[in-house]
Design an enzyme around this catalytic site. Structure first.
Site, PDB file in Angstrom:
ATOM      1  N   GLU A   1     -10.670  -8.499  45.503  1.00 33.13           N
ATOM      2  CA  GLU A   1      -9.568  -7.655  45.040  1.00 33.13           C
ATOM      3  C   GLU A   1      -9.144  -6.692  46.146  1.00 33.13           C
ATOM      4  O   GLU A   1      -9.952  -6.331  46.999  1.00 33.13           O
ATOM      5  CB  GLU A   1     -10.025  -6.888  43.798  1.00 33.13           C
ATOM      6  CG  GLU A   1      -9.005  -5.969  43.186  1.00 33.13           C
ATOM      7  CD  GLU A   1      -7.754  -6.656  42.656  1.00 33.13           C
ATOM      8  OE1 GLU A   1      -7.059  -7.339  43.430  1.00 33.13           O
ATOM      9  OE2 GLU A   1      -7.432  -6.474  41.470  1.00 33.13           O
TER      10      GLU A   1
ATOM     11  N   ASP B   1      -7.851   0.543  40.788  1.00 30.66           N
ATOM     12  CA  ASP B   1      -7.217   1.810  40.466  1.00 30.66           C
ATOM     13  C   ASP B   1      -7.632   2.177  39.042  1.00 30.66           C
ATOM     14  O   ASP B   1      -8.734   2.671  38.835  1.00 30.66           O
ATOM     15  CB  ASP B   1      -5.700   1.623  40.606  1.00 30.66           C
ATOM     16  CG  ASP B   1      -4.909   2.905  40.559  1.00 30.66           C
ATOM     17  OD1 ASP B   1      -5.390   3.890  39.987  1.00 30.66           O
ATOM     18  OD2 ASP B   1      -3.773   2.923  41.075  1.00 30.66           O
TER      19      ASP B   1
ATOM     20  N   VAL C   1      -1.267   3.836  48.203  1.00 28.42           N
ATOM     21  CA  VAL C   1      -1.501   3.308  49.539  1.00 28.42           C
ATOM     22  C   VAL C   1      -0.797   1.974  49.748  1.00 28.42           C
ATOM     23  O   VAL C   1      -0.559   1.228  48.800  1.00 28.42           O
ATOM     24  CB  VAL C   1      -3.011   3.165  49.843  1.00 28.42           C
ATOM     25  CG1 VAL C   1      -3.660   4.535  49.947  1.00 28.42           C
ATOM     26  CG2 VAL C   1      -3.714   2.317  48.798  1.00 28.42           C
TER      27      VAL C   1
END
Length: 186
Positions: free
Chosen positions: A107, A111, A161
């Site tokens: 992955e 989050d 990000v």
């Protein structure tokens, strides 16, 4: 918008580099060695969650020395912005019968944990020989479900990000580093 202004706008939204290309490559090599050591020659199935994890998967697969196959899934929770929709949808599933494999999910970022939690539960129900999760980035401050990766290369604060496969509106995946995205930059 002319090409120059488009490029300038693209670059202005890169607020700062958080993890350099060199730091990523060093961590990926180390993770590849750890994965290789832990499977002791047993073949594995590396499962990439598209689209964000494809760059990480490519580098990680080259750092792994045990026999491995690659499979792809697409699970979406981010559609075009910087906020998760909260709804996870599997839009592409594996071709392989995971009951014959030691599965390593690769992955890009964990989050809220919702997407990966759903993918893990789906694959566990298919009875793999074993199942582990390796993530490039972990953002535990945003977790909404009880989920932890078996291996996280980097833990980051609550920033949106981009780079190294991670995008905003499909852009920035090609950056060789991880950067903070500046939503306010024009």
């Amino acid at each position: 918008m002319d090409r120059e202004k488009q490029i300038e706008s693209f670059q202005r939204k890169i607020k700062r580099v958080l993890i350099t290309q060199e730091e990523i490559q060093e961590a990926v090599q180390k993770a590849g060695q750890e994965i290789s050591d832990s499977y002791d020659g047993n073949p594995i199935l590396l499962v990439s969650i598209l689209k964000g994890a494809y760059v990480f998967l490519a580098d990680l697969s080259r750092a792994i020395t045990v026999p491995s196959e690659i499979g792809f899934m697409c699970a979406k929770s981010y559609y075009s912005g910087t906020v998760s929709t909260g709804a996870v949808k599997i839009t592409m599933d594996l071709d392989q019968d995971v009951s014959k494999y030691h599965v390593v999910i690769v992955e890009d970022i964990i989050d809220t944990g919702r997407t990966l939690n759903d993918v893990v539960n789906l694959l566990k129900a298919r009875n793999p020989l074993s199942l582990k999760v390796v993530t490039l980035l972990d953002k535990p401050s945003r977790r909404m479900v009880d989920f932890e990766a078996d291996k996280a290369l980097f833990t980051i604060p609550d920033h949106f990000v981009i780079g190294y496969g991670l995008d905003c509106g499909e852009y920035y995946r090609n950056l060789p580093y991880i950067a903070e995205y500046d939503e306010g930059a024009e």
